[in-house]
Scaffold this active site. Structure first.
Site, mmCIF file in Angstrom:
data_model
loop_
_atom_site.group_PDB
_atom_site.id
_atom_site.type_symbol
_atom_site.label_atom_id
_atom_site.label_comp_id
_atom_site.label_asym_id
_atom_site.label_seq_id
_atom_site.Cartn_x
_atom_site.Cartn_y
_atom_site.Cartn_z
ATOM 1 N N TYR A 108 -49.579 70.160 -73.703
ATOM 2 C CA TYR A 108 -49.077 69.057 -72.881
ATOM 3 C C TYR A 108 -50.195 68.051 -72.662
ATOM 4 C CZ TYR A 108 -47.251 66.546 -68.813
ATOM 5 O OH TYR A 108 -46.832 65.563 -67.956
ATOM 6 N N GLU A 196 -46.257 60.386 -71.774
ATOM 7 C CA GLU A 196 -46.235 61.849 -71.765
ATOM 8 C C GLU A 196 -45.882 62.418 -73.129
ATOM 9 O OE1 GLU A 196 -42.860 63.949 -69.810
ATOM 10 O OE2 GLU A 196 -44.416 64.804 -68.507
#
Ligand code: GDP
Ligand code: MN
Length: 388
Positions: A108, A196
């Site tokens: 991530y 993101e």
């Protein structure tokens, strides 16, 4: 403003962020062509402004161009429902057809604004591919953070530290660090509020790739990014949101039954609080701004009253720049023109308030006036309850 994954990936590619090869399709035939050009296995991904597509069946692996065509046929036109979509789902109008990536690790990586520190925070985690909110709640130590310097940005040593923290080594650590810096550069250059990658992956052949990408932009900065503004897809937005933005009204849909028309964001907040204190729930937050014209008031009324969950309208206005007589004239005109059937409670205070009240009283319309905010909230909550 949000954009689609395929648009975000195209933008990120310009900033040197590695993404899988692929293209967008709005028909099964086009999906077939793209898959053939890519050769081999592909992933067909529903393009909607919501995450959680994988679990909802919005992401399909296809072994051949024919399978990609079939997957696209199934996805296009369907309403995809995920925890992040409205309950009725969002219609899939495009799919992204990408070469399938052999994934070794899902990570991530994201950039967003840390308001407490007044600068961007870059977050990285080895727990990628899952919901980051859950990781943050259950095992916050698994999320690494680096705060960018307001003038120097994300510095190379910080990017290296993030890459190291992601468990990357050697060439991949270099690639990961560069990717973090490029992601950050895109975030700053395009005035994002979120960039993101979930997941960022390491492939079995050692590449570091953004497998998913989400970019959200600061609406207040869109005026200086016509290229970004052009990516807006109004099909993904609620129709009333689109209409409100056309008239420069600040409108936010909420779950309750009291429509609130106010001037100024502070008064909007106070209005929502006082409606709740009176035992009701606001159906929205609608701010007509300081200098609302009769047209603005009419537009605001139309938007409020076309939401079926609104059972009563509360107008709570402080007449400073917007004089109370002008507000009253606008309200009377709008109620007449729209043939509004909903109960309306008006509380106003400020310049020319006596004249405004007189105009409302003499209009012959069934408007309820309130002596103050508390009284208005009480009355509108009762009316909303009675109407249900
Ligand atoms: P989201 O569910 O809307 O966040 O969509 P993602 O693009 O993140 O995809 C969800 C999941 O599908 C990823 O976490 C991966 O596990 C899987 N996935 C997507 N594309 C590929 C691919 O090319 N190869 C592999 N192995 N898995 C993929
Ligand atoms: Mn994802």
């Amino acid at each position: 403003m949000k954009i689609h994954e395929y648009q975000a990936k195209a933008l990120l590619r310009e900033f040197g962020v590695a993404v899988p090869r692929g293209d967008v399709a709005d028909s099964p035939e086009r999906a077939h062509e793209i898959a053939r050009a890519l050769g081999g296995r592909v992933v067909v991904k529903a393009q909607v402004h919501a995450g959680g597509r994988g679990k909802a069946g919005g992401i399909q692996l296809a072994e051949s161009p024919a399978a990609a065509e079939a997957a696209a046929k199934q996805l296009l036109g369907m309403r995809l429902r995920t925890p992040q979509t409205p309950p009725e789902g969002i219609e899939v109008r495009r799919v992204l057809v990408e070469e399938a990536s052999p994934v070794r690790a899902e990570l991530y990586l994201a950039v967003t604004l840390d308001r407490a520190r007044s600068t961007e925070v870059v977050m990285a985690s080895q727990a990628g591919g899952m919901e980051i909110e859950e990781v943050a709640a259950r095992s916050p130590e698994k999320i690494l953070r680096e705060w960018a310097h307001p003038a120097l940005g994300l510095q190379p040593f910080q990017a290296r530290r993030l890459a190291f923290g992601l468990g990357l080594a050697g060439e991949q650590q270099k690639a990961g660090g560069t990717l973090a810096q490029n992601l950050f550069a895109c975030y700053r250059a395009k005035d994002c509020s979120l960039a993101e990658l979930n997941p960022l992956v390491v492939t079995t052949d050692g590449r570091v790739l953004a497998l998913d990408a989400k970019l959200t932009f600061d609406d207040n900065a869109l005026f200086r990014h016509p290229d970004v503004t052009a990516l807006r897809d109004v099909h993904e937005e609620l129709p009333l949101d689109v209409e409100a933005s056309r008239y420069g009204l600040n409108y936010i849909k909420l779950d309750g039954s009291v429509g609130c028309m106010v001037n100024g964001a502070g008064l909007a907040m106070a209005t929502m609080d006082i409606v709740q204190l009176a035992g009701g729930e606001p159906a929205n937050f609608l701010d007509v701004g300081g200098g609302a014209s009769p047209e603005q008031i009419e537009n605001a009324f139309r938007i409020l009253s076309s939401d079926p969950s609104v059972k009563a309208v509360f107008i709570n206005v402080f007449g400073g720049i917007l004089r109370c007589d002008r507000l009253a004239a606008g309200v009377i005109a709008a109620v007449r023109k729209l043939g509004l059937k909903l109960p309306v409670v008006v509380r106003m205070e400020g310049t020319n308030v006596e004249l405004g009240r007189k105009m409302l009283a003499e209009s012959g319309l069934a408007l309820t006036t309130a002596t103050d905010m508390g009284d208005g909230a009480q009355k509108v909550v009762e009316l909303a309850r009675a109407a249900r």
